[in-house]
Design a protein around this motif. Structure first.
Motif, PDB file in Angstrom:
ATOM      1  N   UNK A  13       0.828  -1.208   0.000  1.00  0.00           N
ATOM      2  CA  UNK A  13       0.000   0.000   0.000  1.00  0.00           C
ATOM      3  C   UNK A  13       0.864   1.261   0.000  1.00  0.00           C
ATOM      4  N   UNK A  15       2.064   5.063   0.995  1.00  0.00           N
ATOM      5  CA  UNK A  15       2.112   5.826   2.251  1.00  0.00           C
ATOM      6  C   UNK A  15       1.658   7.273   2.029  1.00  0.00           C
ATOM      7  N   UNK A  18      -0.188   9.597   4.695  1.00  0.00           N
ATOM      8  CA  UNK A  18      -0.208   8.736   5.891  1.00  0.00           C
ATOM      9  C   UNK A  18      -0.597   9.497   7.146  1.00  0.00           C
ATOM     10  N   UNK A  21      -4.210   9.648   8.397  1.00  0.00           N
ATOM     11  CA  UNK A  21      -4.878   8.403   8.763  1.00  0.00           C
ATOM     12  C   UNK A  21      -5.341   8.394  10.215  1.00  0.00           C
ATOM     13  N   UNK A  22      -4.581   9.081  11.072  1.00  0.00           N
ATOM     14  CA  UNK A  22      -4.847   8.978  12.504  1.00  0.00           C
ATOM     15  C   UNK A  22      -4.610  10.334  13.172  1.00  0.00           C
ATOM     16  N   UNK A  24      -3.522  10.929  15.907  1.00  0.00           N
ATOM     17  CA  UNK A  24      -2.248  10.848  16.627  1.00  0.00           C
ATOM     18  C   UNK A  24      -1.104  11.377  15.756  1.00  0.00           C
ATOM     19  N   UNK A  25      -1.147  11.028  14.463  1.00  0.00           N
ATOM     20  CA  UNK A  25      -0.096  11.471  13.535  1.00  0.00           C
ATOM     21  C   UNK A  25      -0.186  12.981  13.306  1.00  0.00           C
ATOM     22  N   UNK A  28       1.367  14.589  16.181  1.00  0.00           N
ATOM     23  CA  UNK A  28       2.831  14.415  16.078  1.00  0.00           C
ATOM     24  C   UNK A  28       3.423  15.463  15.145  1.00  0.00           C
TER      25      UNK A  28
ATOM     26  N   UNK B  73      -9.167   1.731  11.362  1.00  0.00           N
ATOM     27  CA  UNK B  73      -7.868   2.365  11.119  1.00  0.00           C
ATOM     28  C   UNK B  73      -6.931   2.399  12.324  1.00  0.00           C
ATOM     29  N   UNK B  97      -1.368  -2.230   8.699  1.00  0.00           N
ATOM     30  CA  UNK B  97      -0.675  -1.263   7.845  1.00  0.00           C
ATOM     31  C   UNK B  97       0.837  -1.525   7.829  1.00  0.00           C
ATOM     32  N   UNK B  99       2.659  -3.389   6.144  1.00  0.00           N
ATOM     33  CA  UNK B  99       3.122  -4.694   5.672  1.00  0.00           C
ATOM     34  C   UNK B  99       2.426  -4.982   4.341  1.00  0.00           C
ATOM     35  N   UNK B 101       0.232  -6.936   1.702  1.00  0.00           N
ATOM     36  CA  UNK B 101      -0.897  -7.844   1.934  1.00  0.00           C
ATOM     37  C   UNK B 101      -0.694  -9.128   1.125  1.00  0.00           C
ATOM     38  N   UNK B 163       4.903   5.204  11.534  1.00  0.00           N
ATOM     39  CA  UNK B 163       5.050   5.717  10.167  1.00  0.00           C
ATOM     40  C   UNK B 163       6.496   5.636   9.678  1.00  0.00           C
ATOM     41  N   UNK B 166       6.762   2.430   8.066  1.00  0.00           N
ATOM     42  CA  UNK B 166       5.983   2.448   6.830  1.00  0.00           C
ATOM     43  C   UNK B 166       6.700   3.186   5.720  1.00  0.00           C
ATOM     44  N   UNK B 167       7.408   4.270   6.084  1.00  0.00           N
ATOM     45  CA  UNK B 167       8.082   5.088   5.081  1.00  0.00           C
ATOM     46  C   UNK B 167       9.411   4.479   4.653  1.00  0.00           C
ATOM     47  N   UNK B 211       7.507   9.317  17.530  1.00  0.00           N
ATOM     48  CA  UNK B 211       6.065   9.493  17.300  1.00  0.00           C
ATOM     49  C   UNK B 211       5.329   8.903  18.511  1.00  0.00           C
ATOM     50  N   UNK B 213       3.420   6.419  18.946  1.00  0.00           N
ATOM     51  CA  UNK B 213       2.116   5.765  18.809  1.00  0.00           C
ATOM     52  C   UNK B 213       2.243   4.261  19.084  1.00  0.00           C
TER      53      UNK B 213
END
Lengths: 136, 251
Positions: A13, A15, A18, A21-22, A24-25, A28, B73, B97, B99, B101, B163, B166-167, B211, B213
């Motif tokens: 997927x 980014x 990104x 999405x939340x 929280x981000x 941040x 989410x 998220x 990873x 699929x 993130x 993810x990045x 971050x 989270x």
């Protein structure tokens, strides 16, 4: 016999966007963005120091510029951003420290955060108190 | 599984590599009871509505770490999240998220497993221990130094919350760095220097931008952000010490 065809086709997927999405981000990124205005304020102070080195006239010019409505608006904004910056900074602080114990009990992270906030508050009040005592 | 009394709409991410170009959401109406978890909802779909749905699960009690998924989410364990908390709204279930699929809610975990092996997640004693020496003894204080970081169940929720991973998947990531810290903090272990070469690198602690989270979503309160960031100080000290003592392990 030929090798069986690989049916695997893992989907990666994007980014893009990104941070939306939340919440929280978003918080941040807001925390990171406050650093920009903190730097701007440091720059304003540095300019003041530079103007001071150029003599009284230059310094008074800088002081005058600070009194413009634009400058006052910017300073109000910087103050608000600083408050959020202080809060978010002390919120991260317990993450950077190893656990420590007081009277056999582990000190909670929220206690560390609030201790930092209180110290910041006291120091700021102290500076204000000293400034109030300085005759212009 | 017996049908429940209320009906909730579950939107499930589907991806069947042999026929779908990209993932899409498919909606199922699930009749559930008050004590049903999201995982039970998925099992109901598989048993009664659509046997083609794929997802991972095993223990149903938040200890195996198999059923991590995005629920509205947010990275959560399917077995530990209840349908009643979303009712009467519908809820959306997606694959973890960050990873790739593999199929539906099943993600490719090879990267995670490889990184897990890389940090040597086992005790490396200074000298091999003989059986007649008996067990390693530890004081409660020594145990307390790493206990919190040893409760990780490898559910990878923290990776779906990170993130930075993810990045750039070169970053070792929260859970595994927390596990590295767990072994390095163990009084029985002497493998610190072997592990810290990776820990001190950009793929290690310095890839983290706090971050934090990861610590919020962790179902076992491991607090990976704390494990990682408290190592930055030691890492910085180690960096500067090499100018004084070039014989150190820092490279």
């Amino acid at each position: 016999m030929s090798a069986p065809m690989d049916k695997r086709r893992p989907y990666t997927r994007s980014m893009a966007g990104w941070w939306k999405r939340d919440p929280y981000f978003i918080r941040y990124l807001a925390m990171e963005a406050t650093s920009v205005l903190v730097a701007v304020y440091a720059l304003i102070l540095l300019i003041g120091l530079f103007r001071l080195s150029q003599g009284e006239l230059a310094y008074n010019g800088w002081l005058g510029a600070l009194k413009s409505p634009l400058s006052i608006g910017l300073h109000v904004l910087i103050l608000l951003v600083f408050i959020y910056h202080t809060w978010s900074w002390f919120k991260v602080m317990p993450k950077t420290l190893p656990a420590f114990y007081l009277g056999g009990a582990k000190v909670r992270q929220s206690v560390i955060t609030w201790a930092g906030v209180v110290v910041a508050l006291v120091l700021n009040l102290l500076v204000l108190f000293i400034l109030a005592g300085v005759k212009p | 599984m017996a049908e429940g009394t209320k009906t909730i709409e579950m939107e499930i991410l589907r991806y069947r590599p042999e026929q779908d170009k990209k993932p899409f959401y498919q909606t199922y109406a699930v009749a559930f009871d008050n004590d049903w978890s999201v995982l039970q909802g998925l099992q109901y779909i598989k048993d009664e509505l659509d046997s083609s749905l794929s997802f991972r699960w095993s223990c149903r009690m938040a200890i195996c770490g198999s059923c991590g998924m995005m629920i509205d989410d947010v990275p959560r364990l399917g077995c530990r999240t209840f349908l009643r908390n979303y009712y009467p709204n519908k809820l959306r279930v997606g694959a973890l998220e960050h990873f790739p699929i593999e199929r539906d809610l099943v993600v490719v975990v090879d990267d995670f497993i490889n990184k897990l092996e890389n940090i040597k997640p086992y005790l490396i004693p200074k000298q091999p221990r003989k059986l007649e020496q008996g067990e390693f003894l530890q004081t409660p204080e020594q145990l307390e130094k790493y206990r919190q970081f040893s409760t990780c169940i490898n559910c990878m929720l923290c990776y779906a919350a990170c993130p930075q991973y993810g990045l750039d998947s070169k970053f070792t990531g929260p859970g595994i760095l927390a596990l590295m810290h767990r072994y390095n903090s163990d009084s029985r272990d002497d493998g610190r220097d072997e592990r810290l070469e990776l820990g001190h690198s950009e793929q290690g602690f310095w890839g983290c931008t706090a971050v934090a989270y990861c610590s919020e979503v962790c179902p076992k309160s491991v607090d990976p952000a704390n494990a990682i960031n408290q190592n930055k100080m030691g890492s910085a000290v180690d960096y500067f010490l090499r100018f004084i003592s070039p014989q150190g392990t820092a490279k």
